[in-house]
Design a protein around this motif. Structure first.
Motif, PDB file in Angstrom:
ATOM      1  N   ASN A 169      38.882  44.765  42.739  1.00 25.95           N
ATOM      2  CA  ASN A 169      39.935  43.812  42.155  1.00 25.95           C
ATOM      3  C   ASN A 169      39.818  43.580  40.554  1.00 25.95           C
ATOM      4  OD1 ASN A 169      37.726  41.839  41.686  1.00 25.95           O
ATOM      5  ND2 ASN A 169      38.770  40.318  42.963  1.00 25.95           N
ATOM      6  N   ILE A 197      37.176  43.533  38.539  1.00 25.34           N
ATOM      7  CA  ILE A 197      37.059  41.509  37.028  1.00 25.34           C
ATOM      8  C   ILE A 197      35.333  41.156  38.535  1.00 25.34           C
ATOM      9  CG2 ILE A 197      38.615  39.811  38.822  1.00 25.34           C
ATOM     10  CD1 ILE A 197      39.086  40.632  35.334  1.00 25.34           C
ATOM     11  N   TYR A 198      34.730  40.521  38.090  1.00 24.85           N
ATOM     12  CA  TYR A 198      34.185  39.062  38.336  1.00 24.85           C
ATOM     13  C   TYR A 198      34.941  38.610  38.639  1.00 24.85           C
ATOM     14  CZ  TYR A 198      29.873  42.130  36.974  1.00 24.85           C
ATOM     15  OH  TYR A 198      28.853  42.620  36.936  1.00 24.85           O
ATOM     16  N   GLY A 199      36.153  38.207  39.658  1.00 22.90           N
ATOM     17  CA  GLY A 199      36.507  36.811  39.642  1.00 22.90           C
ATOM     18  C   GLY A 199      36.080  35.390  39.710  1.00 22.90           C
ATOM     19  N   ASP A 243      33.514  43.769  43.753  1.00 20.55           N
ATOM     20  CA  ASP A 243      32.958  45.231  42.864  1.00 20.55           C
ATOM     21  C   ASP A 243      32.007  44.568  42.049  1.00 20.55           C
ATOM     22  OD1 ASP A 243      35.566  43.177  42.200  1.00 20.55           O
ATOM     23  OD2 ASP A 243      35.391  44.557  40.412  1.00 20.55           O
ATOM     24  N   GLY A 244      32.249  43.894  41.671  1.00 20.76           N
ATOM     25  CA  GLY A 244      30.817  43.186  41.059  1.00 20.76           C
ATOM     26  C   GLY A 244      29.151  43.406  41.877  1.00 20.76           C
TER      27      GLY A 244
HETATM   28 MG    MG Z   1      35.776  41.676  42.277  1.00 20.09          MG
END
Ligand code: MG
Ligand code: TPP
Ligand code: SF4
Ligand code: SF4
Ligand code: SF4
Lengths: 94, 279
Positions: free
Chosen positions: B133, B135-137, B105-106
């Protein structure tokens, strides 16, 4: 088009099923995340606290093979493709 | 060897095993990370549809940057967010290839917003697997455009405040408005039935691409137990809350007449597009 051949995964085919076990668990690949433990409707999976695998995790183990119905739900959620699931013995005989 | 010949019971039938297209190695993903589940589903479908040999996949930047090590097809690594642009080049120079794009998603909804929108608007015949998810995992759990309102991340320690950081972007619904797009859906890896639905959505998208359709995308609500500060089972349970912001289901299936402003007549009139257009 050049294409890399698919690397053959280990194929569990001729496991000696004596006594019969519905699951083969690649414990060296398990990361102990417990998603399978949560997903199992018969509560027959748990982390083996007595073992630490090479990745550093307590791998999952089948506590009660007789209680497992080979429903495959554990394999559906496992992010590390740890499970091979075999049909119940009755079905295999028929 | 038969049962009669040896007296031993026949070997049991295999109901499930690791797909062939999933490379036989341990992944770098954290325990319980949904990326592993989504990789496995893709590999299962590549096996079942016998697509691995003709697939060219494009990897993103994000935790799934090493996807090329795990799924046994040809891969190209793209700069952050630019996977749809790279895939456009792949598509236009390889008319027979099955073109798969994998993005977080980022990657897709922040730095790569322009690329995904224009690839979709052009109707590029590619399939994007969009792993959301929230977030920037990879970089330590910072806020993404997809982060839920109130969600605490390392860059929104008090929770996402819309006055400061705006609102979550429903990028799949936005893409579904574009005429070049033929299929968009959103699933979740929360539990076994949801995982099964994601697989069916991916299968539908893959088949539309193979039938000559336009742009297809499957968004998958996934977890980041580490970034969310939860155990893996807790993070999966939390996906129910995520789905309140991002509703699950098929958003657009143009040839079935499902979706915002879909004109089934137009679809029929343009059905031969893929053959007519030299790609
Ligand atoms: Mg992500
Ligand atoms: C041009 C550029 N800008 C920023 C970064 C740093 N960076 C690496 S991964 C990432 C975010 C990835 O988040 P997402 O796409 O959601 O993937 P996830 O790790 O959550 O699966 C960022 C900002 C980079 N690698 N390149
Ligand atoms: S196959 Fe079903 S019953 Fe057996 S361990 Fe897995 S989830 Fe539990
Ligand atoms: S889901 Fe897979 S990795 Fe997680 S505990 Fe179960 S077997 Fe291990
Ligand atoms: S940081 Fe999050 S997204 Fe990345 S591998 Fe770990 S759990 Fe998965």
């Amino acid at each position: 088009m050049t294409t890399r051949l698919a690397d053959p995964a280990p194929r569990v085919t001729a496991v000696e099923h004596t006594p019969f076990t519905p699951l083969a668990i690649a414990t060296d690949r398990c990361k102990g995340c417990e998603l399978c433990v949560t997903a199992c409707p018969h509560h027959v999976l748990e982390l083996d606290q007595a073992v630490v695998n090479a990745l550093g995790y307590h791998p999952v183990r089948l506590v009660d093979p007789a209680g497992c119905t080979s429903c495959v739900l554990c394999a559906r959620v496992c992010p590390d493709a740890v499970f091979t699931v075999f049909a119940p013995r009755k079905e295999a005989r028929s | 060897m038969t049962t009669e010949a040896t007296g031993a019971p026949a070997p049991p039938r295999i109901l499930y095993q690791r797909p062939r297209a999933l490379v036989d190695k341990s992944t770098h993903y954290c325990p319980g990370c949904g990326h592993g589940i989504i990789h496995r589903l893709i590999a299962e479908l590549l096996d079942e549809l016998e697509l691995a040999q003709q697939t060219i996949a494009v990897a993103p930047v994000g935790c799934s940057v090493f996807a090329y090590d795990y799924i046994a097809v040809d891969w190209i690594e793209s700069p952050h967010g630019r996977a749809p642009a790279v895939a456009t080049g792949v598509r236009r120079t390889n008319s027979d290839a099955f073109v798969l794009v994998y993005q977080g998603d980022g990657d897709l909804a922040a730095i790569g917003t322009a690329e995904i929108i224009h690839a979709a608007a052009r109707g590029e015949r590619i399939t994007t697997v969009f792993v959301n998810n929230g977030i920037y995992g990879m970089t330590g759990g910072q806020m993404a455009p997809t982060t839920l309102l109130g969600q605490k991340t390392t860059s929104s320690p008090l929770g996402r405040d819309p006055k400061l950081a705006g609102y979550p972007i429903p990028i799949s619904e936005m893409l579904a408005l574009l005429r070049g797009v033929d299929y968009v859906s959103r699933g979740s890896v929360a539990d076994p039935p949801s995982v099964g639905k994601v697989k069916a959505m991916l299968k539908r998208a893959f088949e539309i691409q193979r039938a000559g359709g336009g742009f297809t995308l499957v968004e998958v609500l996934s977890n980041c137990p580490v970034g969310w500060g939860m155990t893996a089972p807790e993070s999966m349970a939390h996906l129910a809350e995520v789905a309140e912001t991002y509703p699950l289901g098929v958003i657009l299936d143009r040839s079935k007449g499902i979706g915002p402003g879909v004109d089934p007549g137009l679809s029929t009139r343009l059905a031969g597009r893929a053959e007519e257009a030299p790609r």
